[in-house]
Design a protein around this motif. Structure first.
Motif, PDB file in Angstrom:
ATOM      1  N   LEU A 106      37.218  44.696  40.362  1.00 21.88           N
ATOM      2  CA  LEU A 106      36.375  43.507  40.217  1.00 21.88           C
ATOM      3  C   LEU A 106      35.501  43.594  38.969  1.00 21.88           C
ATOM      4  O   LEU A 106      35.256  42.577  38.307  1.00 21.88           O
ATOM      5  CB  LEU A 106      35.505  43.308  41.463  1.00 21.88           C
ATOM      6  N   SER A 107      35.055  44.792  38.634  1.00 20.02           N
ATOM      7  CA  SER A 107      34.165  44.952  37.469  1.00 20.02           C
ATOM      8  C   SER A 107      34.847  44.582  36.161  1.00 20.02           C
ATOM      9  O   SER A 107      34.181  44.262  35.173  1.00 20.02           O
ATOM     10  CB  SER A 107      33.657  46.393  37.398  1.00 20.02           C
ATOM     11  N   ARG A 108      36.166  44.578  36.146  1.00 21.82           N
ATOM     12  CA  ARG A 108      36.894  44.239  34.926  1.00 21.82           C
ATOM     13  C   ARG A 108      36.716  42.773  34.545  1.00 21.82           C
ATOM     14  O   ARG A 108      36.879  42.411  33.382  1.00 21.82           O
ATOM     15  CB  ARG A 108      38.377  44.563  35.105  1.00 21.82           C
ATOM     16  N   VAL A 109      36.392  41.906  35.522  1.00 30.45           N
ATOM     17  CA  VAL A 109      36.251  40.475  35.226  1.00 30.45           C
ATOM     18  C   VAL A 109      34.926  39.894  35.712  1.00 30.45           C
ATOM     19  O   VAL A 109      34.666  38.710  35.512  1.00 30.45           O
ATOM     20  CB  VAL A 109      37.421  39.671  35.839  1.00 30.45           C
ATOM     21  N   CYS A 110      34.082  40.716  36.345  1.00 32.04           N
ATOM     22  CA  CYS A 110      32.804  40.229  36.855  1.00 32.04           C
ATOM     23  C   CYS A 110      31.666  40.546  35.877  1.00 32.04           C
ATOM     24  O   CYS A 110      31.791  41.425  35.016  1.00 32.04           O
ATOM     25  CB  CYS A 110      32.502  40.843  38.216  1.00 32.04           C
ATOM     26  N   ALA A 111      30.578  39.822  36.035  1.00 27.93           N
ATOM     27  CA  ALA A 111      29.404  40.020  35.195  1.00 27.93           C
ATOM     28  C   ALA A 111      28.855  41.431  35.397  1.00 27.93           C
ATOM     29  O   ALA A 111      28.905  41.974  36.503  1.00 27.93           O
ATOM     30  CB  ALA A 111      28.334  38.981  35.529  1.00 27.93           C
ATOM     31  N   PRO A 112      28.310  42.046  34.336  1.00 29.03           N
ATOM     32  CA  PRO A 112      27.736  43.388  34.468  1.00 29.03           C
ATOM     33  C   PRO A 112      26.666  43.422  35.562  1.00 29.03           C
ATOM     34  O   PRO A 112      25.798  42.567  35.627  1.00 29.03           O
ATOM     35  CB  PRO A 112      27.124  43.649  33.081  1.00 29.03           C
ATOM     36  N   GLY A 113      26.767  44.414  36.423  1.00 28.13           N
ATOM     37  CA  GLY A 113      25.790  44.586  37.482  1.00 28.13           C
ATOM     38  C   GLY A 113      25.974  43.672  38.674  1.00 28.13           C
ATOM     39  O   GLY A 113      25.209  43.755  39.646  1.00 28.13           O
ATOM     40  N   GLY A 117      31.345  40.079  43.951  1.00 24.23           N
ATOM     41  CA  GLY A 117      30.990  40.021  42.537  1.00 24.23           C
ATOM     42  C   GLY A 117      30.921  38.579  42.066  1.00 24.23           C
ATOM     43  O   GLY A 117      31.293  37.655  42.794  1.00 24.23           O
ATOM     44  N   ARG A 118      30.443  38.383  40.864  1.00 23.82           N
ATOM     45  CA  ARG A 118      30.383  37.056  40.237  1.00 23.82           C
ATOM     46  C   ARG A 118      31.177  37.119  38.945  1.00 23.82           C
ATOM     47  O   ARG A 118      30.920  37.960  38.075  1.00 23.82           O
ATOM     48  CB  ARG A 118      28.928  36.666  39.947  1.00 23.82           C
ATOM     49  N   LEU A 119      32.194  36.264  38.830  1.00 21.75           N
ATOM     50  CA  LEU A 119      33.040  36.286  37.640  1.00 21.75           C
ATOM     51  C   LEU A 119      32.229  35.944  36.402  1.00 21.75           C
ATOM     52  O   LEU A 119      31.316  35.107  36.444  1.00 21.75           O
ATOM     53  CB  LEU A 119      34.202  35.302  37.787  1.00 21.75           C
ATOM     54  N   ARG A 120      32.578  36.601  35.301  1.00 20.30           N
ATOM     55  CA  ARG A 120      31.930  36.275  34.032  1.00 20.30           C
ATOM     56  C   ARG A 120      32.300  34.865  33.600  1.00 20.30           C
ATOM     57  O   ARG A 120      33.401  34.382  33.916  1.00 20.30           O
ATOM     58  CB  ARG A 120      32.358  37.276  32.943  1.00 20.30           C
ATOM     59  N   PRO A 121      31.418  34.174  32.872  1.00 21.73           N
ATOM     60  CA  PRO A 121      31.765  32.832  32.377  1.00 21.73           C
ATOM     61  C   PRO A 121      33.081  32.869  31.609  1.00 21.73           C
ATOM     62  O   PRO A 121      33.333  33.777  30.809  1.00 21.73           O
ATOM     63  CB  PRO A 121      30.586  32.490  31.466  1.00 21.73           C
TER      64      PRO A 121
END
Length: 451
Positions: free
Chosen positions: A301-308, A333-337
């Motif tokens: 998930l961290s590969r496409v989610c916002a840091p932290g 997680g929350r996906l990055r824009p």
């Protein structure tokens, strides 16, 4: 902008409606059952379909986006899925994201999905049905909604026995593969791998794959059950496990996954059952097995989610099903824009709970010791017109292939292997996991299934 029409209808059990449609190519059912049942979906007659084999060089995520077409608004008061793309992601689809030279299984495609502009959504909590139609005009959407509502009037399919005589892979061969995997874990090659075992048979002459789906829905409803009928193939899954979910909320895309790791059989008495559940909840082996996959999914998930943004709000929750207890954790997680549900699939597929850790090396071990998987341990997925998504892990699953003699069926069940795994115990775990599926496949003509 494509528009949607919603028509209210009187409640009917989704499995019964799916049973009436189940022999049609591209009929699909995404069914939820049990105490926490939410929305189920049934659809057929898609507007377009997409099948990707190993020989097809298209990027699968780009091809899915093209199949889905431009995004559209959804009704915030409506069901999570209000039309869009749904279907099968086979395990070897992961070979397109991390090339490992994986072989394919029994002619199964890497991907078989369709766009459904007409569907039925079943609200289990409110006992209501919505017929949903989408189209370029309101009139076109209304016609599709009316066509979907008409499926509710189809006559019920009788519950048929399937008459399958299942033959399992030899126990000794599976235990030897487990022992080899444990040896590789001890050597430091991997930390964990999920290794599966197969059961095979053939349906009775008058039975169809949909009959298995209907029996499972009646005898042991699961939260992430799924059915897909292709022209000469079918998938029936009684999965208890969510893979990836994406919800659109306040302009953001929120991701979650709920890996299952840790299994114990149900007891014959209430006291024995409670003792087995308590032992599982306290088991250092099973908790460690679960935590390894939580760490893997956090990384994916961290590969496409916002840091932290990646969190683990729940660890080791005990959930009980007809034949087994499981430990279930949740990662969010929350996906990055600018990132989409498709990007999340690219980052996390195939599911970590049925590969192992480290994922790539575990997949290499699985390819060597188990062989190609095809639909097993892939996912059934829906991708909504608004960018939302939900998917299961294809465990507790039977795959059907039609030939000149009728329908062949194969089922698989796996066990998560770690350093202290005992081959005979892991074999017994596969038998506990396959029990409900095997009971439905081999049910006698008279009398209810006993799970």
């Amino acid at each position: 902008m494509r528009t949607a029409v919603f028509l209210e209808a009187v409640w009917r059990e989704p499995a019964e409606v799916l049973g009436a449609l189940g022999e049609r190519p591209w009929a699909i059912g995404l069914l939820t059952g049990g105490a926490e049942a939410g929305w189920s979906y049934v659809a057929a007659e898609p507007a377009a379909s997409l099948v990707l084999t190993a020989a097809d060089s298209q990027d699968p995520i780009d091809a899915l986006a093209a199949l889905a077409g431009p995004p559209a608004e959804t009704d915030p008061a409506g069901p999570p899925f209000q039309g869009g793309v749904a279907g099968l992601l086979g395990y070897e689809l992961g070979d397109r994201f991390e090339p490992l030279g994986l072989l394919r299984h029994d002619g199964w495609p890497d991907l078989a999905c369709a766009r459904y502009d007409a569907l039925l959504a079943f609200d289990h909590a409110a006992r209501r049905v919505l017929a949903i139609g989408r189209g370029e005009s309101r009139a076109a959407a209304a016609r599709r909604a009316a066509a979907a509502r008409a499926w509710l009037d189809l006559p019920a399919r009788p519950l048929r026995p399937l008459g399958v005589k299942l033959e399992a892979d030899p126990p000794a061969a599976y235990e030897a593969a487990v022992a080899e995997t444990v040896r590789r874990i001890a050597a430091g090659e991997i930390f964990q791998a999920n290794l599966a075992r197969s059961w095979r048979g053939r349906l009775a002459a008058d039975a169809q794959p949909i009959d298995l789906m209907m029996r499972l829905a009646a005898s042991s409803p699961a939260p992430f059950a799924a059915y897909l009928r292709l022209p000469d193939r079918a998938i029936v899954s009684n999965s208890p496990e969510r893979f990836l979910r994406v919800d659109r909320r306040d302009g953001a895309l929120l991701a979650s996954t709920q890996p299952i790791k840790g299994t114990a059989p149900r007891g014959a008495t209430a006291a024995e059952d409670a003792a087995l559940a308590a032992a599982l909840a306290a088991s250092p082996k099973d908790r460690a097995e679960n935590l390894m996959i939580v760490d893997l999914m956090r990384n994916d998930l961290s590969r496409v989610c916002a840091p932290g943004a990646v969190k683990t709000p729940e660890l080791f929750r005990l959930v009980s099903f007809a034949n087994v207890h499981h430990l279930v954790s949740t990662v969010t997680g929350r996906l990055r824009p600018g990132r989409s549900a498709g990007d999340l699939l690219r980052a996390a597929f195939p599911p970590g709970s049925i590969t192992g850790a480290p994922k790539v090396q575990a997949m290499k071990v699985i390819a060597e010791l188990e062989g190609p998987r095809g639909p097993f341990f892939g996912a059934m997925v829906w991708l909504g017109v608004d960018g939302a998504m939900d998917s299961n892990v294809l465990i507790r699953t039977a795959a059907f292939v039609q030939d000149a003699e009728g329908w062949r069926v194969e089922a698989r069940a796996g066990a998560g292997l770690v350093a202290d795994s005992v081959p005979a115990s892991e074999r017994a775990e596969t038998e506990a996991k396959i029990a409900a599926l095997a009971a439905a496949l081999t049910a006698a003509p008279e009398g209810p299934n006993r799970e």
